[in-house]
Design a protein around this motif. Sequence first.
Motif, PDB file in Angstrom:
ATOM      1  N   HIS A  52       0.801  -1.229   0.000  1.00  0.00           N
ATOM      2  CA  HIS A  52       0.000   0.000   0.000  1.00  0.00           C
ATOM      3  C   HIS A  52       0.835   1.280   0.000  1.00  0.00           C
ATOM      4  O   HIS A  52       0.491   2.253   0.679  1.00  0.00           O
ATOM      5  N   VAL A  53       1.908   1.263  -0.782  1.00  0.00           N
ATOM      6  CA  VAL A  53       2.615   2.509  -1.054  1.00  0.00           C
ATOM      7  C   VAL A  53       1.686   3.330  -1.936  1.00  0.00           C
ATOM      8  O   VAL A  53       1.126   2.800  -2.908  1.00  0.00           O
ATOM      9  N   PRO A  54       1.472   4.598  -1.628  1.00  0.00           N
ATOM     10  CA  PRO A  54       0.598   5.398  -2.494  1.00  0.00           C
ATOM     11  C   PRO A  54       1.091   5.380  -3.955  1.00  0.00           C
ATOM     12  O   PRO A  54       2.293   5.497  -4.210  1.00  0.00           O
ATOM     13  N   VAL A  55       0.170   5.207  -4.877  1.00  0.00           N
ATOM     14  CA  VAL A  55       0.525   5.128  -6.299  1.00  0.00           C
ATOM     15  C   VAL A  55       1.290   6.374  -6.733  1.00  0.00           C
ATOM     16  O   VAL A  55       2.210   6.287  -7.555  1.00  0.00           O
ATOM     17  N   GLU A  56       0.941   7.530  -6.155  1.00  0.00           N
ATOM     18  CA  GLU A  56       1.674   8.742  -6.549  1.00  0.00           C
ATOM     19  C   GLU A  56       3.146   8.657  -6.147  1.00  0.00           C
ATOM     20  O   GLU A  56       4.005   9.265  -6.785  1.00  0.00           O
ATOM     21  N   VAL A  57       3.456   7.874  -5.121  1.00  0.00           N
ATOM     22  CA  VAL A  57       4.860   7.679  -4.721  1.00  0.00           C
ATOM     23  C   VAL A  57       5.548   6.723  -5.693  1.00  0.00           C
ATOM     24  O   VAL A  57       6.637   7.020  -6.188  1.00  0.00           O
ATOM     25  N   THR A  58       4.927   5.580  -5.980  1.00  0.00           N
ATOM     26  CA  THR A  58       5.563   4.657  -6.921  1.00  0.00           C
ATOM     27  C   THR A  58       5.680   5.299  -8.303  1.00  0.00           C
ATOM     28  O   THR A  58       6.715   5.151  -8.970  1.00  0.00           O
TER      29      THR A  58
END
Length: 143
Positions: A52-58
């Motif tokens: 659950h790393v935020p998609v905006e981070v990945t």
Amino acid sequence: MLDDYVAAYNSFRANSGFTPQEQEVVFLSIAYVNNCTYCMAAHSFVGDNMTHVPVEVTDAIRSNSDIPDVKLKALSLFAKSVTMNRGLPTETDIENFLSAGYTQNHILAVISGVGVKTMSNYFNHIFNTPIDDAFKGRVWEKN
């Protein structure tokens, strides 16, 4: 050789002191620098769907753009610096990492992560590991 990789990987996961999200940021950042298309797809998928790393981070790591979370940004930049500079980050890199709330033990953990992920990246480069079907939605090519 597989035993070495598995032991190092499991030790990083169990002993790094990073959350599962931070671990994926470390691995994804290293894979970016090492230009590993397999690991970029795999850790993007794991980050997005399992830890659950935020998609905006990945997405920011994948595009080498600004990460919106200050602490994860510091972690990614430090992991990239250690990788790019072959274990010789600048004093400023170290200070920025520590001032973001990380510790000297986390520095050691990043170094461990660089070791284990670089092994994996190089395995994938040399053997042209095909992207698993599960990861195909996050296929990546370096900009």
